[in-house]
Design a protein around this motif. Structure first.
Motif, mmCIF file in Angstrom:
data_model
loop_
_atom_site.group_PDB
_atom_site.id
_atom_site.type_symbol
_atom_site.label_atom_id
_atom_site.label_comp_id
_atom_site.label_asym_id
_atom_site.label_seq_id
_atom_site.Cartn_x
_atom_site.Cartn_y
_atom_site.Cartn_z
ATOM 1 N N ALA A 226 -5.764 -25.631 -29.134
ATOM 2 C CA ALA A 226 -5.980 -25.438 -27.701
ATOM 3 C C ALA A 226 -7.253 -24.638 -27.446
ATOM 4 C CB ALA A 226 -4.772 -24.719 -27.087
ATOM 5 N N ASN A 227 -7.449 -23.561 -28.200
ATOM 6 C CA ASN A 227 -8.598 -22.685 -27.980
ATOM 7 C C ASN A 227 -9.906 -23.285 -28.472
ATOM 8 O OD1 ASN A 227 -7.890 -19.763 -26.911
ATOM 9 N ND2 ASN A 227 -6.154 -20.457 -28.131
ATOM 10 N N LEU A 228 -9.821 -24.170 -29.472
ATOM 11 C CA LEU A 228 -11.030 -24.807 -30.011
ATOM 12 C C LEU A 228 -11.345 -26.136 -29.333
ATOM 13 C CD1 LEU A 228 -10.381 -24.169 -33.817
ATOM 14 C CD2 LEU A 228 -12.141 -23.072 -32.428
ATOM 15 N N GLY A 229 -10.397 -26.623 -28.535
ATOM 16 C CA GLY A 229 -10.577 -27.947 -27.941
ATOM 17 C C GLY A 229 -10.445 -29.058 -28.963
ATOM 18 N N ALA A 230 -9.677 -28.801 -30.032
ATOM 19 C CA ALA A 230 -9.514 -29.792 -31.113
ATOM 20 C C ALA A 230 -8.437 -30.801 -30.728
ATOM 21 C CB ALA A 230 -9.162 -29.086 -32.424
ATOM 22 N N LEU A 231 -8.777 -31.657 -29.775
ATOM 23 C CA LEU A 231 -7.811 -32.599 -29.212
ATOM 24 C C LEU A 231 -7.333 -33.614 -30.241
ATOM 25 C CD1 LEU A 231 -6.329 -33.664 -26.705
ATOM 26 C CD2 LEU A 231 -8.379 -34.978 -26.138
ATOM 27 N N GLU A 232 -8.254 -34.097 -31.059
ATOM 28 C CA GLU A 232 -7.905 -35.134 -32.035
ATOM 29 C C GLU A 232 -6.857 -34.616 -33.027
ATOM 30 O OE1 GLU A 232 -10.170 -37.574 -35.571
ATOM 31 O OE2 GLU A 232 -11.327 -37.089 -33.772
ATOM 32 N N VAL A 233 -7.047 -33.397 -33.524
ATOM 33 C CA VAL A 233 -6.056 -32.810 -34.443
ATOM 34 C C VAL A 233 -4.744 -32.572 -33.704
ATOM 35 C CG1 VAL A 233 -5.537 -30.864 -35.977
ATOM 36 C CG2 VAL A 233 -7.873 -31.699 -35.797
ATOM 37 N N GLY A 234 -4.837 -32.093 -32.465
ATOM 38 C CA GLY A 234 -3.635 -31.849 -31.670
ATOM 39 C C GLY A 234 -2.820 -33.104 -31.459
ATOM 40 N N GLU A 235 -3.486 -34.224 -31.210
ATOM 41 C CA GLU A 235 -2.774 -35.500 -31.027
ATOM 42 C C GLU A 235 -2.097 -35.937 -32.320
ATOM 43 O OE1 GLU A 235 -5.309 -37.674 -27.467
ATOM 44 O OE2 GLU A 235 -6.086 -37.770 -29.518
ATOM 45 N N ILE A 237 -1.016 -33.895 -34.619
ATOM 46 C CA ILE A 237 0.127 -32.997 -34.792
ATOM 47 C C ILE A 237 1.294 -33.461 -33.923
ATOM 48 C CG2 ILE A 237 0.963 -30.649 -34.330
ATOM 49 C CD1 ILE A 237 -1.826 -29.650 -35.209
ATOM 50 N N GLU A 238 0.991 -33.927 -32.703
ATOM 51 C CA GLU A 238 2.066 -34.431 -31.837
ATOM 52 C C GLU A 238 2.778 -35.609 -32.493
ATOM 53 O OE1 GLU A 238 3.001 -36.327 -27.439
ATOM 54 O OE2 GLU A 238 0.935 -36.269 -28.167
ATOM 55 N N SER A 239 2.007 -36.517 -33.062
ATOM 56 C CA SER A 239 2.586 -37.678 -33.726
ATOM 57 C C SER A 239 3.506 -37.243 -34.867
ATOM 58 C CB SER A 239 1.465 -38.579 -34.250
ATOM 59 O OG SER A 239 1.987 -39.684 -34.936
ATOM 60 N N TYR A 240 3.044 -36.276 -35.664
ATOM 61 C CA TYR A 240 3.855 -35.755 -36.778
ATOM 62 C C TYR A 240 5.123 -35.075 -36.242
ATOM 63 C CZ TYR A 240 5.154 -32.749 -40.730
ATOM 64 O OH TYR A 240 5.854 -32.104 -41.724
ATOM 65 N N ILE A 247 9.604 -32.109 -31.958
ATOM 66 C CA ILE A 247 9.221 -32.064 -30.555
ATOM 67 C C ILE A 247 10.329 -31.462 -29.699
ATOM 68 C CG2 ILE A 247 10.084 -34.332 -29.828
ATOM 69 C CD1 ILE A 247 6.620 -32.902 -28.981
ATOM 70 N N LYS A 248 11.564 -31.475 -30.203
ATOM 71 C CA LYS A 248 12.700 -30.914 -29.462
ATOM 72 C C LYS A 248 12.714 -29.392 -29.515
ATOM 73 C CE LYS A 248 15.649 -34.984 -30.019
ATOM 74 N NZ LYS A 248 15.606 -35.339 -28.585
ATOM 75 N N ASN A 249 11.911 -28.816 -30.437
ATOM 76 C CA ASN A 249 11.812 -27.366 -30.531
ATOM 77 C C ASN A 249 10.981 -26.842 -29.361
ATOM 78 O OD1 ASN A 249 10.185 -24.863 -31.451
ATOM 79 N ND2 ASN A 249 11.858 -24.934 -32.919
ATOM 80 N N MET A 250 11.516 -25.866 -28.607
ATOM 81 C CA MET A 250 10.840 -25.382 -27.406
ATOM 82 C C MET A 250 9.474 -24.776 -27.704
ATOM 83 S SD MET A 250 11.999 -25.993 -24.436
ATOM 84 C CE MET A 250 10.980 -24.820 -23.562
ATOM 85 N N TYR A 251 9.368 -24.069 -28.839
ATOM 86 C CA TYR A 251 8.081 -23.453 -29.184
ATOM 87 C C TYR A 251 7.022 -24.532 -29.444
ATOM 88 C CZ TYR A 251 10.686 -19.095 -29.682
ATOM 89 O OH TYR A 251 11.466 -17.998 -29.436
ATOM 90 N N VAL A 252 7.439 -25.618 -30.096
ATOM 91 C CA VAL A 252 6.509 -26.712 -30.389
ATOM 92 C C VAL A 252 6.121 -27.428 -29.102
ATOM 93 C CG1 VAL A 252 6.211 -28.922 -31.589
ATOM 94 C CG2 VAL A 252 7.361 -27.024 -32.746
ATOM 95 N N SER A 253 7.108 -27.766 -28.278
ATOM 96 C CA SER A 253 6.810 -28.520 -27.053
ATOM 97 C C SER A 253 5.953 -27.683 -26.089
ATOM 98 C CB SER A 253 8.104 -28.977 -26.367
ATOM 99 O OG SER A 253 8.967 -27.899 -26.131
ATOM 100 N N ASN A 254 6.228 -26.379 -25.986
ATOM 101 C CA ASN A 254 5.408 -25.519 -25.122
ATOM 102 C C ASN A 254 3.984 -25.390 -25.657
ATOM 103 O OD1 ASN A 254 7.174 -24.920 -23.030
ATOM 104 N ND2 ASN A 254 8.035 -23.137 -24.046
ATOM 105 N N ALA A 255 3.849 -25.270 -26.988
ATOM 106 C CA ALA A 255 2.514 -25.168 -27.597
ATOM 107 C C ALA A 255 1.740 -26.469 -27.396
ATOM 108 C CB ALA A 255 2.638 -24.840 -29.084
#
Length: 500
Positions: A226-235, A237-240, A247-255
């Motif tokens: 989020a802080n680096l703007g690393a959208l590609e890595v973030g996407e 991670i979402e897939s994983y 994804i059902k974990n609140m900490y993961v979904s909020n992050a």
């Protein structure tokens, strides 16, 4: 639970003693109050039952009950064993009780359990969590046998206290690592603002090991994205996370929600927000409000704030930062004053420096510089460099020399090393045609040996973050990069000439 109550009733009617098994079963649910009632009826509980109840209180609280039980078992002549101390050290860490921890350490040594690796690991972990790193390190170094959790406790302690070089040194020395080891380093870097190192550590974990990230790893690395703007890595991670049901974990979904909001993908952030559904907590609402606010959708942010109130969620100080930013970016000065004044009046939330900073920014953008200055003078706390920097930026935009000088004077005292403040004031003087002011500032910078640092940019490509400055040739493929840039530049010039 009903079945256990029936079994209890049956044993009472028939004089059968299944109290031990009932207590163990109740603690597995856990129903600690019911288990404690049964426990208190036992004339002389065994060390096993004491440990079971101490373990439950250490895990679920209230933690002070662990020490009541420890005192009780000592008075009754029931000697604690190594497992007792393992759970007691954990309770001390949760209570942040230095004195209690050191007293228990003394009892532990006198009891002769100084060779048990589990108890010793819990002791190291306790000192590390209490911030007593020197004591934790002494225990760690004295341990003849260390397992992976022992190393992890020490590394996490260093990382938590911001001593990341010490954490990395231990991490590299580990004979074996698990997912907790990697997560401790990733989390440590992210929590201390070293987002590039956090992301690098995560990518290294992916490339160099067969260890798979868990939900804690994902919740730790996503803020770095989020802080680096690393959208590609973030996407990725979402897939994983979806493939592994994290994804059902609140900490993961909020992050994940915050990552998309910070990267400007409000559509995806909104999708995650809606997917969380009825499990939304205050963090979910705050992230979504903030995301809408900073990306020019102030009206939607305020609408969402009112929806949050209707659903019975009480705002906190972070919520109001988001709401005030929505007013700032949307030019809604009247609404901004309304929300600012309602904080203490309607929600008993005293405005902090961040809220005053938002108000100063809002007034500065609207050209109400005198009002901004008056607000600063009336603040109950000292304005910091961010507040004065906001004023200086607004003065630069609106050409207000007199107030710019006041803001700059404060900034020169707060951060004399920052060349940006000198440059902005110099530009304000130049725009106003006050060349003597420009010359004076240049002389001041030269005398103080203040030099302007080179600006740099980040770009994400292939899941990696690359940092570069103007005319940077340090990259191994800089020749190819510049050749491509020249080609793009030539095509742009050709296109412009054709249009002309």
């Amino acid at each position: 639970m009903n079945q256990l109550k029936q079994i209890h009733a049956y044993t009472l009617r028939n004089g059968i003693d299944h109290t031990k098994q009932l207590i163990v079963s109740l603690l597995q649910i856990p129903n600690i109050p019911y288990a404690r009632k049964l426990f208190d009826f036992i004339p002389k509980p065994t060390v096993f039952l004491y440990n079971k109840l101490i373990q439950a209180y250490a895990s679920y609280g209230p933690h002070h009950q662990c020490f009541h039980l420890y005192t009780q078992m000592c008075f009754q002549g029931c000697s604690p064993n190594e497992h007792s101390f393992t759970f007691l050290f954990s309770a001390c860490a949760s209570l942040s009780s230095h004195q209690q921890g050191q007293m228990l350490h003394t009892h532990f040594i006198k009891s002769g359990f100084g060779c048990d690796v589990f108890a010793l690991t819990s002791l190291v972990d306790m000192y590390a969590k209490l911030g007593l790193l020197a004591l934790a390190r002494i225990q760690f170094d004295e341990m003849i046998k260390k397992d992976v959790p022992t190393w992890n406790s020490m590394i996490a302690g260093y990382a938590r206290c911001g001593e990341l070089e010490g954490a990395l040194e231990l991490f590299r020395s580990m004979p074996a690592r698990n997912v907790t080891s990697w997560t401790a380093m990733i989390s440590g870097y992210a929590q201390n603002g070293q987002y590039g190192n956090a992301l690098s550590m995560f990518l290294m974990m992916e490339e160099e090991t067969e260890i798979r990230p868990n939900e804690v790893t994902l919740a730790s690395v996503l803020p770095a994205c989020a802080n680096l703007g690393a959208l590609e890595v973030g996407e990725r991670i979402e897939s994983y996370a979806r493939d592994n049901r994290y994804i059902k974990n609140m900490y993961v979904s909020n992050a994940l929600l915050e990552m998309y909001a910070r990267c400007g993908r409000i559509d995806k952030a909104w999708g995650v927000f809606e997917e969380i559904g009825g499990k939304k907590n205050l963090c979910s609402w705050n992230s979504m409000i903030m995301g809408l606010a900073v990306h020019g959708r102030g009206s939607e942010a305020i609408e969402l704030f009112y929806k949050m109130l209707r659903e019975g969620i009480a705002p906190d100080d972070v919520t109001f930062v988001g709401v005030l930013l929505a007013c700032t970016h949307g030019g809604m000065v009247e609404e901004g004053w309304h929300f600012f004044e309602s904080m203490e009046r309607d929600f008993s939330i005293a405005p902090k420096l961040e809220h005053y900073g938002c108000m100063v920014d809002m007034l500065g953008r609207a050209g109400e510089l005198r009002e901004a200055h008056d607000l600063i003078l009336g603040m109950p706390m000292k304005p910091d460099s961010v507040v004065w920097g906001t004023v200086l930026g607004a003065c630069s935009f609106h050409g207000h020399v007199e107030l710019a000088e006041k803001a700059a004077e404060a900034l020169f005292k707060l951060e004399p090393w920052n060349p940006g403040n000198y440059v902005i004031l110099s530009n304000i003087y130049a725009t106003a045609g006050q060349w003597d002011g420009v010359a004076r500032l240049r002389k001041l910078m030269k005398g103080g040996r203040i030099t302007k640092a080179a600006g740099y940019s980040f770009i994400e490509e292939g899941g990696y973050i690359h940092k570069f400055i103007v005319e940077d040739k340090s990259h191994s493929r800089s020749d190819e990069i510049y050749a491509l840039l020249d080609e793009i530049s030539a095509k742009m010039k050709l296109h412009r000439n054709v249009n002309d």
